[in-house]
Structure formats: C-alpha cells, structure tokens
Design a protein around this motif. Structure first.
Motif, PDB file in Angstrom:
ATOM      1  N   ALA A  36       0.832  -1.209   0.000  1.00  0.00           N
ATOM      2  CA  ALA A  36       0.000   0.000   0.000  1.00  0.00           C
ATOM      3  C   ALA A  36       0.863   1.254   0.000  1.00  0.00           C
ATOM      4  CB  ALA A  36      -0.921  -0.001   1.217  1.00  0.00           C
ATOM      5  N   LEU A 104      -7.388  -2.727   3.460  1.00  0.00           N
ATOM      6  CA  LEU A 104      -6.879  -3.235   2.183  1.00  0.00           C
ATOM      7  C   LEU A 104      -7.454  -4.600   1.846  1.00  0.00           C
ATOM      8  CD1 LEU A 104      -3.120  -2.244   2.462  1.00  0.00           C
ATOM      9  CD2 LEU A 104      -4.853  -1.168   1.027  1.00  0.00           C
ATOM     10  N   ASP A 108      -9.048  -6.017  -1.573  1.00  0.00           N
ATOM     11  CA  ASP A 108      -8.478  -7.150  -2.299  1.00  0.00           C
ATOM     12  C   ASP A 108      -9.519  -8.240  -2.552  1.00  0.00           C
ATOM     13  OD1 ASP A 108      -6.031  -5.992  -2.521  1.00  0.00           O
ATOM     14  OD2 ASP A 108      -5.135  -7.047  -0.830  1.00  0.00           O
ATOM     15  N   HIS A 131      -6.929   1.510  -7.033  1.00  0.00           N
ATOM     16  CA  HIS A 131      -6.032   0.869  -6.078  1.00  0.00           C
ATOM     17  C   HIS A 131      -5.115   1.891  -5.407  1.00  0.00           C
ATOM     18  CE1 HIS A 131      -3.945  -2.345  -4.134  1.00  0.00           C
ATOM     19  NE2 HIS A 131      -2.795  -2.067  -4.735  1.00  0.00           N
ATOM     20  N   SER A 135      -5.074   2.745  -1.463  1.00  0.00           N
ATOM     21  CA  SER A 135      -3.820   2.634  -0.706  1.00  0.00           C
ATOM     22  C   SER A 135      -3.574   3.891   0.109  1.00  0.00           C
ATOM     23  CB  SER A 135      -2.652   2.384  -1.657  1.00  0.00           C
ATOM     24  OG  SER A 135      -2.791   1.131  -2.298  1.00  0.00           O
ATOM     25  N   ALA A 138      -6.081   4.003   2.918  1.00  0.00           N
ATOM     26  CA  ALA A 138      -5.737   3.056   3.989  1.00  0.00           C
ATOM     27  C   ALA A 138      -4.678   3.639   4.906  1.00  0.00           C
ATOM     28  CB  ALA A 138      -5.246   1.742   3.387  1.00  0.00           C
TER      29      ALA A 138
END
Length: 420
Positions: A36, A104, A108, A131, A135, A138
């Motif tokens: 990440a 995350l 996923d 994504h 990231s 997160a």
C-alpha cells in the motif's frame, strides 16, 4: 531446583519458537502494508520513494532487533523507561498496521470477485487509479489509531477518574451505615513513567477522606524492587480505619526467570515487606474486623485465585473461618473470576467482593451508563458493579497499566463506596 530448571527449559523453548514465529508474522504484515505504501508513493519523486522504503523497512528491522534483544536479555538489562517506550512503539505500530490491512483486505477481496466474474471497468488513464486511491486512504485511516493510542499514552495513562458508588448491603448494621470505602487496584509500579502524575492520583484519593482503603493486588509487574521509586508516593495512602491489601497474579514473580527458588521466594517476602512498610495490612488468606457499637464488619482477603492461565494461590476457606459473628462480610480478591468460581457457590454470606485484574483492557468506551470493551468477551465481570442474588462484586478498572503504557476510553480508576 529440578522444577525450576524444567520451567527454564520450557521458557527457553517457548522463546526459541516465539521469536522466529513473531518475526515471520510481523514481516508478513509489513510486506502487505508495504504494498500500500509503495502504491501510494508510486507517482512521487524517486528520492521520496527511496526515503519511504528505507524508513519503512528500517523501522521493521528496529522492531525485530528489539524483540530479539528483549527475549534474549534478562529483564533488568532494559531500563524501565526504554522498555515502556519500546512496548508502546510496538503496540501502536501493530494496531495501526492491522487497521490498514483490514481496509486493504476488503478491497483485495472485492477485486478478486471482480476478476472472478470477469468484469472489465473502464478507467480514465489520467485519473488516479482505484487501487492507488485506496492505498492512500488506507494509510490515512491507519493514522487514526496511531494518533489515538499515542494520545492514550500522553493523556489517558494518568487521567485518574473518581467513581462514587452507593453500595447497599442487606442487613448492614446501623453502626456502619455511611462508612466510606475507597478502592484502588492494579498499580503496576514497574510500568509508570510520570511520577508527578502518579502522585497527583494519590492526592485525589486522599482528598476523598475515606474511612477505609482497599488495594486489590498487582503492586508490581514482576519484581518487588519496582516499588522502590514509588514507595514515597504510595506510603501516603492512609485511612483512619486502615488500608487493607491483597496480592494479584503479578506479585508472585511468576513471569520472570529466577536464579533459584530461593530468589523467587525472597522476592515475594520483599514485596510483602513493602506493604508492611507502607502501613498497609496485607491479608494473606486472613480476615480482620471493624468494630463499632458492638457490631462487627469482616474484611476478608485472599491471595490470588483465578481461572484458566492464572494461578490459584489463595485459600478462602481459611480466610473465611472465624467470621461467623460478623453482620456483614467484604472480600478482597484480585481476580473477578474467583467470584463465580467459588464465592457465589459456597460462601453466600459474603456480601460484597472487590476485585481488579481486567484493567478494562485499557481500551473501550465509557459514556454515562454505556460501556464497551474487549474485556467483556473474556470476563463475565470486567468493570463496575455486578449482582447475583443478594451478593455483589465490584471490579475496579485499575490505577496503572501493563504492556501498552496508556489508556483509551478506560481511564484509571479510584472507586469510592458509601455503605447503606
């Protein structure tokens, strides 16, 4: 001596497996989080990407070396302040990364199902990728627990709260109505890092002007010498009718490797002496009476009695014997699991038990009457007043802390009871 050597061998074997296992787990967690971090810095300058990489993995190496050192060296090789700081860093780091990983992991799993159903999403190549955005999100979310638990150290660790609890006891003699009892528990002197704040908490306790003070165990983390730096603080805890104390599971030195059985035995003697020198009446499976106008109130104290992985040292039968003439009986027992295990089953004449031990896990939510903590999934009685028929138990959240040197939502407690 043979038994001690066997324990040392088991301890050495446990550490031999623990260090590699925890190292693998931490590296796996860090690698997942690193993906990440790497994605979040993908469009940054190369120098910034390198800085992020070396900082991230350098911190991982620092943590691993610290864990290896902590398990390889004897306890006293680490200064108390260094040990507390390192444990705080490890805990905040792990909790922060777990929050990031959970966030995350959801993404996923979602991407896996999108791939499985072969759905193709059209993207604007000039826009930030989903994504990459997640990231960065997160990492931002991970900063929240980091800040929260850091604040729990700076502010929450010594945010002493006085809880006033009216305590009704059926058949309480009129001579003891209005009696004021204060309780503290789980001091854990080996964890403290702010003596001024600790002293302030004791001053708060003394301003309550209680008639009696109860201390329900865990004066230290491991060794009796931990109390030395705070002896001149806690010897100020006094009450007109006495300060009564008992032992908790940490007071026996069970979590330390000793050079000999005699050294461990001496450690306990030294701890008991510390109670005596502070003017505290340590009840080792004993009882005392408070007498007023011909009436008696029994104070019963047992050594640690716990279920599961916690030791059963105490003998309530011995402590209780001879209290038949008392009109009311109060029990000091460190671990609240003792209450349902023995007290409510065999000693129906004990009116109230006073316990600690749980710390409320030093984390939770307490707003008015609403309370939540992970402790409630482990302990049936974990904080506050509970009742079973006419018997009651009060579980104090603790004065100190252990492991994580702070508190979030579960402030350290000074309990003050007024009998009626």
């Amino acid at each position: 001596m043979e038994q001690l050597n066997r324990k040392d061998s088991l301890s050495a074997m446990n550490k031999m497996f623990f260090v590699p296992f925890i190292s693998i787990v931490l590296i796996a967690l860090d690698y997942y989080v690193w993906m990440a971090v790497k994605t979040a810095f993908r469009n940054a300058r190369q120098s910034m990407q390198n800085t992020a990489k070396y900082t991230f993995w350098g911190f991982t190496i620092f943590i691993l070396l610290g864990i290896i050192s902590y398990n390889a060296l004897p306890l006293h090789a680490w200064k108390n302040e260094i040990r507390i700081t390192f444990m705080a860093i490890v805990m905040i780091s792990v909790i922060t990364k777990l929050f990031i990983i959970i966030f995350l992991l959801i993404e996923d799993v979602t991407r896996f199902f999108r791939w499985g159903t072969k759905k193709v999403l059209k993207k604007d190549p000039s826009a930030i990728s989903r994504h990459e955005f997640l990231s960065q999100a997160a990492l931002a979310i991970g900063a929240v627990p980091a800040a929260t638990f850091a604040f729990g150290i700076i502010s929450g660790a010594h945010d002493y709260t006085v809880e006033h609890i009216p305590l009704k006891i059926k058949g309480l003699p009129s001579a003891f109505k209005g009696l004021k009892i204060a309780q503290i528990s789980d001091i854990h002197t080996g964890s403290f890092f702010n003596k001024t704040a600790v002293k302030g908490g004791v001053e708060m306790l003394m301003r309550e002007k209680a008639d009696v003070v109860f201390f329900t165990g865990d004066l230290v983390n491991n060794e009796s010498k931990e109390v030395q730096n705070y002896f001149d603080v806690f010897n100020k805890v006094k009450a007109p009718l006495g300060v009564f104390s008992t032992l908790g599971n940490h007071d026996y030195g069970d979590y330390v490797r000793w050079n000999s059985p005699a050294a461990k035995k001496q450690n306990l003697k030294d701890l008991m002496k510390a109670h005596e020198l502070m003017g505290w009446d340590l009840l080792m499976d004993e009882h005392r009476f408070l007498e007023e106008s011909g009436e008696k109130l029994a104070i019963i104290g047992v050594q640690n009695i716990g279920l599961g992985r916690f030791p059963w040292y105490g003998n309530l039968e011995k402590a209780h014997k001879g209290t038949e003439e008392a009109s009311a009986k109060l029990l000091l027992s460190h671990d609240p699991t003792h209450w349902n295990a023995e007290v409510t089953k065999k000693y129906k004449d004990i009116d109230v038990a006073f316990a600690g031990h749980t710390h409320g896990t030093q984390f939770g939510v307490k707003i008015a009457e609403m309370r939540w903590s992970p402790a409630q999934y482990v302990y049936k009685q974990w904080a506050g007043l509970y009742q079973d028929g006419e018997q009651q138990i009060y579980v104090n959240r603790g004065y100190g802390y252990l492991g994580y040197p702070g508190r979030v939502g579960m402030p350290p407690e000074i309990s003050v009871f007024t009998l009626s």
